[in-house]
Design an enzyme around this catalytic site. Structure first.
Site, PDB file in Angstrom:
ATOM      1  N   HIS A  11       0.809  -1.068   0.085  1.00  0.00           N
ATOM      2  CA  HIS A  11      -0.044   0.108   0.116  1.00  0.00           C
ATOM      3  C   HIS A  11       0.782   1.251   0.288  1.00  0.00           C
ATOM      4  O   HIS A  11       1.044   1.991  -0.762  1.00  0.00           O
ATOM      5  CB  HIS A  11      -0.907  -0.280   1.043  1.00  0.00           C
ATOM      6  CG  HIS A  11      -1.854  -0.588   1.175  1.00  0.00           C
ATOM      7  ND1 HIS A  11      -2.548  -1.537   0.230  1.00  0.00           N
ATOM      8  CD2 HIS A  11      -2.248  -1.457   2.089  1.00  0.00           C
ATOM      9  CE1 HIS A  11      -3.357  -2.645   0.691  1.00  0.00           C
ATOM     10  NE2 HIS A  11      -3.042  -2.837   1.540  1.00  0.00           N
ATOM     11  N   CYS A  44      -7.539  -5.795   4.650  1.00  0.00           N
ATOM     12  CA  CYS A  44      -7.891  -5.334   5.683  1.00  0.00           C
ATOM     13  C   CYS A  44      -9.821  -6.266   4.859  1.00  0.00           C
ATOM     14  O   CYS A  44     -10.905  -6.027   5.969  1.00  0.00           O
ATOM     15  CB  CYS A  44      -8.745  -3.739   5.487  1.00  0.00           C
ATOM     16  SG  CYS A  44      -9.029  -3.245   3.947  1.00  0.00           S
TER      17      CYS A  44
END
Length: 459
Positions: A11, A44
């Site tokens: 990320h 997530c």
């Protein structure tokens, strides 16, 4: 034209690479090395995928090698970096089985974090690799896309009869996975060394609400227990703690992560937990070498000090800051508050800043104020849920240090952003009490729970 090498396309790395390409692509040559086979997997969403709450994993990716190369980067996947010569500015990586050397002018680490493997008899880690092998089959951890895919494939194989699952670790990932497995009809036990779930994110009066929520949905809690061994004949058969034994078919290890900074090689200053120690420009102790995301420190506005808070939101922001500075455009990060949230069986919990326990441990003369109420006026009969709020503040300065909220109303998730900004800007509890918060019965009460918690704070 400056040459910038990025190690890692997670990320933080992806945010960094895109920022450089979108804003300064004509000024720089961008070369990327990543040891993984895919880019930008949203971990997530892993529990949602495993628990069949979403259709598949396709939507959990937002970038790939082709997209980055279309913008002008050169991306090497499945290419671990082996070493770095910081004096001569050369990266050595393994590309397609061969040693590959790449010079650089600026270097950015986005190496992320690796799962912590506690000392458990029956589990062996492969040093230097993000994967691990176990002496028993069906001991799993979940970090990468392929980890989750392996778990899903095993659970889909009905011949394996994986009906009883132990999740070790009661943090966000462990709790989310416990819900996911229970939704699949599995018998689940959640084990943690501390005596509560979500430890560190919330004070105990709030964590007890989540513990009850889990137990109400048939998840067995084994808290305050240390895992000693995993036993079985070739496959997992039982998990042994210091207090009891559980017959299980699969063990998921979700005890947390540590920064992946092996490439520092004693040349770069590290934080007490091993993360790259960076300044507000994401620069390390070596000029021109930056670190972003889970491998690096952050400035914690609540503590007013350097800290380590591994969150995807922090990874993206630090990636942006690192990109600007590596490209010669000065930009300082404004710090973080560690804002976070979780939603389990419709119970939503959000927090930011410090818990009361953490605030006291950080040296503050801290106290708390709280309030419980309905989200809307009593005459609003539909979708009107109870809300509990806690605000932590310093008695001496009156500054807000943290906040926690819990409700079955997802609207509370937006309220925590206000507290994040309040901590960042050093707002006092007294100023919050008179802050202009609108009222409309569809949304809240004229004396809403935020205002009431602030008004009733200890003077």
């Amino acid at each position: 034209m400056s040459k910038i090498v990025v190690v890692g396309a997670n990320h933080a790395g992806t945010a960094c690479i895109n920022t450089m390409l979108d804003n300064f692509g004509n000024e720089n040559e961008i070369v990327v090395f990543d040891q993984n086979s895919n880019i930008s997997f949203l971990g997530c969403g892993m529990a949602l995928w495993i628990g069949e709450q979403i259709d598949g994993a396709e939507g959990l990716f937002y970038s790939d090698k082709e997209k980055l190369e279309a913008k002008g980067a050169k991306v090497y996947m499945n290419s671990p970096v082996l070493s770095i010569d910081y004096d001569n500015k050369v990266v050595t990586a393994e590309v397609e089985g061969k040693e590959h050397k790449e010079s650089y002018e600026k270097l950015i680490f986005a190496t992320g974090s690796t799962p912590i493997l506690p000392p458990i008899e029956g589990v062996e880690i492969v040093k230097g690799n993000r994967e691990f092998k176990a002496t028993l089959e069906n001991v799993q951890f979940v970090k990468l896309y392929q980890n989750a895919e392996e778990v899903i494939n095993k659970l889909s194989d009905k011949s394996q009869h994986l009906d009883r699952i132990a999740v070790v670790g009661g943090g966000y990932i462990g709790v989310e996975l416990a819900e996911a497995f229970e939704r699949l009809g599995k018998e689940v036990v959640l084990v943690d060394i501390v005596d509560t779930v979500l430890n560190g994110y919330y004070d105990k009066d709030f964590t007890q609400m989540m513990a009850k929520n889990l137990e109400d949905h048939n998840i067995r809690l084994a808290l305050g227990q240390t895992v000693k061994a995993i036993e079985g004949d070739g496959k997992v058969e039982r998990l042994i703690t210091d207090k009891e034994s559980f017959d299980v078919d699969m063990v998921i290890l979700a005890v947390g992560f540590r920064p992946n900074t092996a490439l520092a090689d004693g040349k770069i200053e590290l934080f007490r937990n091993g993360a790259f120690l960076v300044d507000k420009k994401q620069e390390t102790s070596i000029p021109g070498v930056y670190a972003v995301g889970d491998c690096a420190t952050v400035y914690d506005n609540a503590r007013k000090d350097t800290s380590y808070i591994a969150l995807a939101s922090n990874a993206v922001r630090t990636g942006i800051v690192g990109a600007y500075n590596a490209c010669g455009h000065e930009l300082e990060g404004i710090g973080v508050q560690g804002s976070n949230g979780i939603s389990i069986y419709g119970l939503h919990m959000v927090s930011t800043g410090l818990t009361l326990e953490k605030a006291k441990a950080a040296g503050y003369n801290a106290t708390e104020t709280g309030f419980n109420d309905l989200q809307k006026p009593e005459f609003m009969k539909h979708d009107n849920h109870e809300v509990a709020i806690k605000i932590v503040f310093d008695k001496d300065s009156r500054e807000i240090l943290g906040a926690q909220m819990v409700s079955h109303d997802i609207a509370i998730s937006m309220g925590i952003h206000m507290f994040s900004l309040a901590i960042q800007e050093h707002v006092t509890i007294d100023k919050l009490a008179l802050t202009d918060l609108f009222f409309l019965p569809h949304f809240n009460k004229p004396y809403n729970y935020i205002t009431m918690a602030a008004l009733t704070a200890e003077k």
